[in-house]
Enzyme design. Structure first.
Site, PDB file in Angstrom:
ATOM      1  N   GLY A 106       0.791  -1.221   0.000  1.00 30.84           N
ATOM      2  CA  GLY A 106       0.000   0.000   0.000  1.00 30.84           C
ATOM      3  C   GLY A 106       0.820   1.265   0.000  1.00 30.84           C
ATOM      4  O   GLY A 106       0.289   2.361  -0.213  1.00 30.84           O
ATOM      5  N   ARG A 107       2.123   1.150   0.245  1.00 29.90           N
ATOM      6  CA  ARG A 107       2.988   2.339   0.228  1.00 29.90           C
ATOM      7  C   ARG A 107       4.404   1.990  -0.199  1.00 29.90           C
ATOM      8  O   ARG A 107       5.340   2.750   0.063  1.00 29.90           O
ATOM      9  CB  ARG A 107       3.007   3.006   1.598  1.00 29.90           C
ATOM     10  CG  ARG A 107       3.469   2.106   2.739  1.00 29.90           C
ATOM     11  CD  ARG A 107       3.553   2.864   4.029  1.00 29.90           C
ATOM     12  NE  ARG A 107       3.959   2.009   5.121  1.00 29.90           N
ATOM     13  CZ  ARG A 107       4.628   2.421   6.176  1.00 29.90           C
ATOM     14  NH1 ARG A 107       5.002   3.680   6.271  1.00 29.90           N
ATOM     15  NH2 ARG A 107       4.947   1.591   7.146  1.00 29.90           N
ATOM     16  N   LYS A 127      10.056   2.256   0.069  1.00 33.31           N
ATOM     17  CA  LYS A 127       8.978   2.195   1.059  1.00 33.31           C
ATOM     18  C   LYS A 127       8.581   3.615   1.426  1.00 33.31           C
ATOM     19  O   LYS A 127       9.401   4.394   1.916  1.00 33.31           O
ATOM     20  CB  LYS A 127       9.466   1.430   2.294  1.00 33.31           C
ATOM     21  CG  LYS A 127       8.382   1.106   3.302  1.00 33.31           C
ATOM     22  CD  LYS A 127       8.939   0.200   4.392  1.00 33.31           C
ATOM     23  CE  LYS A 127       7.883  -0.136   5.422  1.00 33.31           C
ATOM     24  NZ  LYS A 127       8.421  -1.020   6.484  1.00 33.31           N
ATOM     25  N   GLY A 140      -0.089   6.214   1.456  1.00 32.74           N
ATOM     26  CA  GLY A 140       1.028   5.699   0.682  1.00 32.74           C
ATOM     27  C   GLY A 140       2.381   6.270   1.062  1.00 32.74           C
ATOM     28  O   GLY A 140       3.388   5.940   0.436  1.00 32.74           O
ATOM     29  N   ASP A 263       1.184 -11.636   6.605  1.00 32.27           N
ATOM     30  CA  ASP A 263       1.698 -10.784   5.536  1.00 32.27           C
ATOM     31  C   ASP A 263       3.015 -10.128   5.919  1.00 32.27           C
ATOM     32  O   ASP A 263       3.648  -9.465   5.087  1.00 32.27           O
ATOM     33  CB  ASP A 263       0.667  -9.710   5.159  1.00 32.27           C
ATOM     34  CG  ASP A 263       0.263  -8.849   6.341  1.00 32.27           C
ATOM     35  OD1 ASP A 263      -0.382  -9.389   7.252  1.00 32.27           O
ATOM     36  OD2 ASP A 263       0.586  -7.645   6.365  1.00 32.27           O
ATOM     37  N   ASP A 273       9.520  -6.009   7.690  1.00 34.26           N
ATOM     38  CA  ASP A 273       8.476  -5.110   8.180  1.00 34.26           C
ATOM     39  C   ASP A 273       8.691  -4.715   9.636  1.00 34.26           C
ATOM     40  O   ASP A 273       7.978  -5.145  10.539  1.00 34.26           O
ATOM     41  CB  ASP A 273       7.082  -5.718   7.968  1.00 34.26           C
ATOM     42  CG  ASP A 273       6.700  -5.754   6.501  1.00 34.26           C
ATOM     43  OD1 ASP A 273       7.227  -4.928   5.737  1.00 34.26           O
ATOM     44  OD2 ASP A 273       5.895  -6.610   6.102  1.00 34.26           O
TER      45      ASP A 273
END
Length: 506
Positions: A106-107, A127, A140, A263, A273
């Site tokens: 998403g970003r 990112k 984003g 995820d 992440d």
């Protein structure tokens, strides 16, 4: 299918592309339903904060070119280098145990892939590069604090010997991004063996797209696990093995991921992440820092179990590839999943032995290590300092013993354990100097302590002062070495400095 139209990549700034990355983009050659193609969203005023020159050279990239204005434009997403094929990857996932059928980047945008000096393929990802078809209600963008946190902790993890994504660069964008208030925007350039996640397999499996699952599995085998002789069961076995080793390595240094959603679990067995992650100061298995983990699902002591749960989700996604019938596939998946506890315990116990200076395996070693951890939890002793100082006690030096005893509110409990430890060390039949050297190599003096990370972020966001960042990165680059001039970085926080919560960057 991706529930949004793919966008054709363009050069955002309208300027000519430059040759900087020797791209060879294998993921972009997969079918269109695996991603959405689009270009980064330009930013008004990019400025380089930090470039990882050592990593750049390892990736066969030119640090001087990256640091030049045209290179910074690329790292900010304002220009596309030659050979780039930017895309946002599609995936799904279980978030805090709840199923979300479509997530995706998403970003973040995968610019492309490069091959390092050792012949290993790596993703180059921006990112914070702007909205994508997977952004949902997000903007984003990324803000400077979380970008610096990921840079600091990912590079610290690499120096600590933990499998991890890496940080190539951090740039500010000249924007103010709204979170709890207005904060400076930033973009992180992330490097990974792969950005394929357990949730990527779930994305296709949940849609009944068996061909997509097979294509993805074949891609991962070819890229990450070429030794898989019986491809799909061997793939599952290999991911289980790497994940067990990864989580054991987290436990051994007191790292708490914070958001172990499917995820956020890499198929490559890398830590990925870095959101509300943290390192424990005082030891307790129930420790949680993440502001969004109210129930403690991803507490320190739960991480091994959660990894097992996530691997079950991967096995479920792979079922169509694991047998000619449903029963056969389930039996194959179950047989693989059942190996996880032993794989994790083997890696965990081997690491605990190293931390305690034990080169040989004897019955009772796990009980000995667990007894120390129980005493530490009861007395809230500092995890990192306890093990580091313990290494100085091998030769029964009184000063060293006093230093480690001072960490315990009731030293008598530690003294009783230390008698057993010395008896066990005597069975090693090794010189004290050799044992001490091994312990120092297994027990870091320096970790990215939360109060130090927060101080770096505050200096950067409030005063545009990046000197604390540089000094902290210098310390963390050699975590197992004594650094007398910077010894204060090894100290735990004072009561007023204790960080109670860490936050996600979205």
């Amino acid at each position: 299918m991706v529930d949004a139209p793919a966008l054709a990549p363009t050069n955002p700034a309208g300027s000519s592309p430059v040759a900087l990355f020797p791209f060879d983009n294998s993921y972009a050659r997969l079918p269109d339903r695996f991603f959405a193609r689009l270009a980064p969203t330009p930013v008004p005023q990019p400025q380089l904060v930090k470039l990882n020159r050592v990593l750049a050279q390892a990736l066969s990239l030119d640090p001087e070119a990256l640091a030049a204005p045209s290179g910074v434009e690329i790292l900010a997403g304002n220009r596309l280098p030659l050979g780039a094929d930017p895309l946002a990857m599609a995936y799904a996932g279980h978030q805090f145990g709840n199923w979300v059928p479509q997530l995706g980047d998403g970003r973040a945008l995968l610019l492309g892939e490069v091959i390092d000096r050792q012949g290993v393929r790596y993703d180059i990802q921006l990112k914070g590069a702007g909205r994508t078809p997977f952004s949902r209600s997000g903007d984003g963008r990324a803000v400077l604090g979380p970008v610096l946190r990921e840079y600091i902790i990912s590079e610290a993890m690499a120096a600590l010997g933990v499998a991890t994504t890496r940080s190539l660069a951090a740039v500010t964008t000249g924007e103010q991004i709204f979170r709890q208030g207005l904060l400076p925007g930033a973009v992180l350039t992330r490097v990974a063996r792969s950005h394929v996640r357990i949730g990527t397999f779930q994305f296709f499996a949940s849609r009944g797209d068996v061909d997509g699952v097979r294509l993805l599995a074949d891609y991962v085998i070819d890229r990450l696990y070429p030794q898989a002789a019986q491809p799909y069961r061997a793939l599952l076995d290999a991911v289980i093995e790497r994940t067990a080793a990864l989580v054991a390595s987290w436990q051994l240094i007191g790292f708490i991921h914070g958001v172990m959603n499917t995820d956020n679990m890499s198929i490559a067995g890398e830590t990925i992440d870095y959101g509300p992650c943290a390192f424990m100061d005082t030891y307790h298995p129930g420790t949680v820092y993440s502001s969004i983990d109210a129930g403690g699902r991803y507490a320190y002591g739960n991480q091994p179990r959660i990894a097992h749960w996530n691997l079950v989700r991967l096995a479920q996604a792979l079922l169509p590839l694991l047998g000619d019938s449903e029963d056969a596939a389930v039996a194959t998946a179950q047989a693989a999943i059942d190996t996880y506890p032993a794989r994790f315990e083997s890696a965990w116990l081997a690491g605990l032995r190293r931390k305690l200076g034990l080169a040989q395996a004897h019955d009772g070693d796990m009980a000995l290590a667990q007894e120390l951890l129980t005493v530490m939890a009861a007395q809230s002793t500092d995890f990192t300092l306890t093990f580091r100082r313990l290494g100085d006690c091998v030769d029964d030096d009184p000063t060293a013993m006093a230093a480690v005893r001072s960490l315990f509110a009731d030293p008598a409990a530690f003294d009783a354990w230390a008698v057993q430890w010395r008896q066990r060390l005597a069975r090693e039949g090794r010189a004290a100097a050799a044992i001490q050297a091994d312990m120092r190599a297994a027990n870091p003096a320096f970790i990215p302590r939360n109060h130090r990370v927060e101080a770096v972020i505050a200096a950067a966001q409030t005063n545009q002062d990046f000197k604390p960042l540089e000094e902290l990165l210098t310390v963390l680059a050699q975590p197992y070495d004594d650094q007398p001039r910077l010894a204060h970085y090894a100290q735990p926080p004072e009561p007023h400095e204790v960080v109670q919560q860490t936050f996600c960057g979205t």
